[in-house]
Design a protein around this motif. Structure first.
Motif, PDB file in Angstrom:
ATOM      1  N   PHE A   8       0.828  -1.206   0.000  1.00 38.54           N
ATOM      2  CA  PHE A   8       0.000   0.000   0.000  1.00 38.54           C
ATOM      3  C   PHE A   8       0.867   1.263   0.000  1.00 38.54           C
ATOM      4  CE2 PHE A   8      -2.220   3.350   2.390  1.00 38.54           C
ATOM      5  CZ  PHE A   8      -3.298   3.548   1.544  1.00 38.54           C
ATOM      6  N   VAL A   9       1.911   1.280   0.846  1.00 37.76           N
ATOM      7  CA  VAL A   9       2.801   2.441   0.923  1.00 37.76           C
ATOM      8  C   VAL A   9       3.532   2.646  -0.402  1.00 37.76           C
ATOM      9  CG1 VAL A   9       4.942   3.268   2.009  1.00 37.76           C
ATOM     10  CG2 VAL A   9       3.074   2.442   3.424  1.00 37.76           C
ATOM     11  N   ASP A  10       3.998   1.559  -1.015  1.00 35.83           N
ATOM     12  CA  ASP A  10       4.683   1.665  -2.313  1.00 35.83           C
ATOM     13  C   ASP A  10       3.752   2.186  -3.400  1.00 35.83           C
ATOM     14  OD1 ASP A  10       7.191   0.895  -1.481  1.00 35.83           O
ATOM     15  OD2 ASP A  10       6.816  -1.236  -1.799  1.00 35.83           O
ATOM     16  N   MET A  11       2.501   1.741  -3.377  1.00 32.30           N
ATOM     17  CA  MET A  11       1.530   2.200  -4.365  1.00 32.30           C
ATOM     18  C   MET A  11       1.264   3.701  -4.200  1.00 32.30           C
ATOM     19  SD  MET A  11      -2.329   0.828  -5.027  1.00 32.30           S
ATOM     20  CE  MET A  11      -2.926   1.492  -3.477  1.00 32.30           C
ATOM     21  N   VAL A  12       1.121   4.157  -2.962  1.00 31.43           N
ATOM     22  CA  VAL A  12       0.897   5.581  -2.700  1.00 31.43           C
ATOM     23  C   VAL A  12       2.119   6.392  -3.104  1.00 31.43           C
ATOM     24  CG1 VAL A  12       0.513   7.287  -0.870  1.00 31.43           C
ATOM     25  CG2 VAL A  12      -0.787   5.170  -0.882  1.00 31.43           C
ATOM     26  N   THR A  36      11.694   6.170  -7.648  1.00 28.77           N
ATOM     27  CA  THR A  36      10.336   6.542  -7.261  1.00 28.77           C
ATOM     28  C   THR A  36       9.257   5.704  -7.937  1.00 28.77           C
ATOM     29  OG1 THR A  36      10.240   8.258  -8.970  1.00 28.77           O
ATOM     30  CG2 THR A  36      10.972   8.929  -6.774  1.00 28.77           C
ATOM     31  N   LEU A  37       9.589   5.002  -9.024  1.00 33.32           N
ATOM     32  CA  LEU A  37       8.582   4.205  -9.732  1.00 33.32           C
ATOM     33  C   LEU A  37       8.925   2.725  -9.783  1.00 33.32           C
ATOM     34  CD1 LEU A  37       7.811   6.551 -12.753  1.00 33.32           C
ATOM     35  CD2 LEU A  37       6.465   6.215 -10.701  1.00 33.32           C
ATOM     36  N   ASN A  61       9.077  -4.057  -5.066  1.00 35.86           N
ATOM     37  CA  ASN A  61       9.056  -4.538  -3.682  1.00 35.86           C
ATOM     38  C   ASN A  61       7.955  -5.564  -3.416  1.00 35.86           C
ATOM     39  OD1 ASN A  61      11.264  -3.518  -2.361  1.00 35.86           O
ATOM     40  ND2 ASN A  61      10.254  -1.646  -1.717  1.00 35.86           N
ATOM     41  N   PRO A  62       6.680  -5.267  -3.703  1.00 36.27           N
ATOM     42  CA  PRO A  62       5.639  -6.269  -3.431  1.00 36.27           C
ATOM     43  C   PRO A  62       5.821  -7.540  -4.259  1.00 36.27           C
ATOM     44  CG  PRO A  62       4.659  -4.114  -3.812  1.00 36.27           C
ATOM     45  CD  PRO A  62       6.102  -4.008  -4.186  1.00 36.27           C
ATOM     46  N   LEU A  63       6.298  -7.399  -5.502  1.00 33.51           N
ATOM     47  CA  LEU A  63       6.517  -8.561  -6.361  1.00 33.51           C
ATOM     48  C   LEU A  63       7.585  -9.477  -5.776  1.00 33.51           C
ATOM     49  CD1 LEU A  63       5.816  -9.902  -9.100  1.00 33.51           C
ATOM     50  CD2 LEU A  63       7.711  -8.602 -10.070  1.00 33.51           C
ATOM     51  N   ALA A  70       5.892  13.059  -0.319  1.00 35.09           N
ATOM     52  CA  ALA A  70       7.033  12.152  -0.522  1.00 35.09           C
ATOM     53  C   ALA A  70       7.786  11.925   0.785  1.00 35.09           C
ATOM     54  CB  ALA A  70       7.969  12.710  -1.586  1.00 35.09           C
ATOM     55  N   LEU A  71       7.978  13.005   1.566  1.00 33.16           N
ATOM     56  CA  LEU A  71       8.670  12.871   2.853  1.00 33.16           C
ATOM     57  C   LEU A  71       7.793  12.204   3.906  1.00 33.16           C
ATOM     58  CD1 LEU A  71      10.515  16.304   3.169  1.00 33.16           C
ATOM     59  CD2 LEU A  71      11.463  14.099   2.503  1.00 33.16           C
ATOM     60  N   PHE A  72       6.485  12.221   3.693  1.00 36.06           N
ATOM     61  CA  PHE A  72       5.566  11.558   4.619  1.00 36.06           C
ATOM     62  C   PHE A  72       5.515  10.052   4.362  1.00 36.06           C
ATOM     63  CE2 PHE A  72       1.260  10.091   5.708  1.00 36.06           C
ATOM     64  CZ  PHE A  72       1.252  10.385   7.052  1.00 36.06           C
ATOM     65  N   VAL A  73       5.446   9.662   3.084  1.00 35.21           N
ATOM     66  CA  VAL A  73       5.274   8.248   2.731  1.00 35.21           C
ATOM     67  C   VAL A  73       6.611   7.518   2.678  1.00 35.21           C
ATOM     68  CG1 VAL A  73       4.436   6.686   0.937  1.00 35.21           C
ATOM     69  CG2 VAL A  73       3.144   8.727   1.488  1.00 35.21           C
ATOM     70  N   GLY A  74       7.663   8.182   2.180  1.00 34.96           N
ATOM     71  CA  GLY A  74       8.967   7.529   2.007  1.00 34.96           C
ATOM     72  C   GLY A  74       9.532   6.908   3.279  1.00 34.96           C
ATOM     73  N   PRO A  75       9.641   7.665   4.390  1.00 32.15           N
ATOM     74  CA  PRO A  75      10.171   7.073   5.623  1.00 32.15           C
ATOM     75  C   PRO A  75       9.311   5.942   6.190  1.00 32.15           C
ATOM     76  CG  PRO A  75      10.320   9.445   5.723  1.00 32.15           C
ATOM     77  CD  PRO A  75       9.511   9.115   4.513  1.00 32.15           C
TER      78      PRO A  75
END
Length: 202
Positions: free
Chosen positions: A10-14, A168-169, A175-177, A46-51
């Motif tokens: 979910f985090v990676d998708m966002v 970023t893409l 990761n999930p794969l 980006a700084l919210f989701v990345g960490p």
């Protein structure tokens, strides 16, 4: 384990969705500059989701460590409540530092009003300011946000753009794969699918 993989997906998708809309707009429009306010908004998310991805990967590393070295106590050491506390804790810690960074950046004097890229990185943002962003640089240094692989300052814009796309893409999609393919049930399902396709082609 599956709880953490689900949250990581979910985090990676966002995280990928933070950059993709601006990248598409960058490719389709004639104006390649991102306005300063849009940069601040993109940088905040980006700084919210990345960490949060880092917190989840650390929790998954602990999960793997306990599963390998102390499997008998796995259920008591890695409970659903512990995983939930890690996620809630990261959701409390990360927004505070991110908001502080953005508020400090918003109060600085800006010389240029746009970035000629689709992703607003902290290093690009700090180059827009006339005033010295000492507090932002110290905050980024203490949090380790500048410790990542990126092309040198003398590198071409094309190489820097390729690096940005990769981190970023491509990485969030892989990761999930990767974590799913390590699962025995997923491996068995893939084997059954390939054997059915091979049998139907004969």
């Amino acid at each position: 384990m599956y709880f953490l993989v689900h949250r990581l997906s979910f985090v990676d998708m966002v995280f990928a969705n933070i950059t993709v809309p601006q990248m598409l707009a960058h490719l389709l429009s004639t104006s390649k500059a991102i306005p300063f306010t849009n940069c601040l908004a993109q940088l905040f998310f980006a700084l919210f989701v990345g960490p949060m991805e880092g917190y989840l990967l650390a929790a998954m590393a602990y999960d793997h460590y306990v599963a390998i070295f102390d499997p008998l106590h796995y259920v008591t050491l890695v409970s659903h409540a512990l995983c939930l506390r890690i996620i809630v804790g990261s959701g409390i810690v990360v927004p505070g530092s991110t908001l502080l960074n953005i508020v400090l950046m918003a109060h600085l004097i800006v010389c240029s009003h746009g970035i000629l890229q689709f992703f607003c990185d902290i290093t690009h943002m700090l180059q827009l300011y006339c005033s010295h962003a000492f507090l932002n640089e110290m905050l980024n240094f203490t949090e380790g946000k500048r410790m990542y692989l990126r092309p040198a300052a003398s590198a071409s814009e094309g190489r820097e753009c390729q690096g940005t796309i990769f981190y970023t893409l491509v990485m969030p999609m892989l990761n999930p794969l990767i974590y799913s393919l390590r699962n025995h049930e997923v491996q068995g399902a893939l084997r059954r699918l390939t054997s059915k396709k091979a049998a139907s082609s004969i």
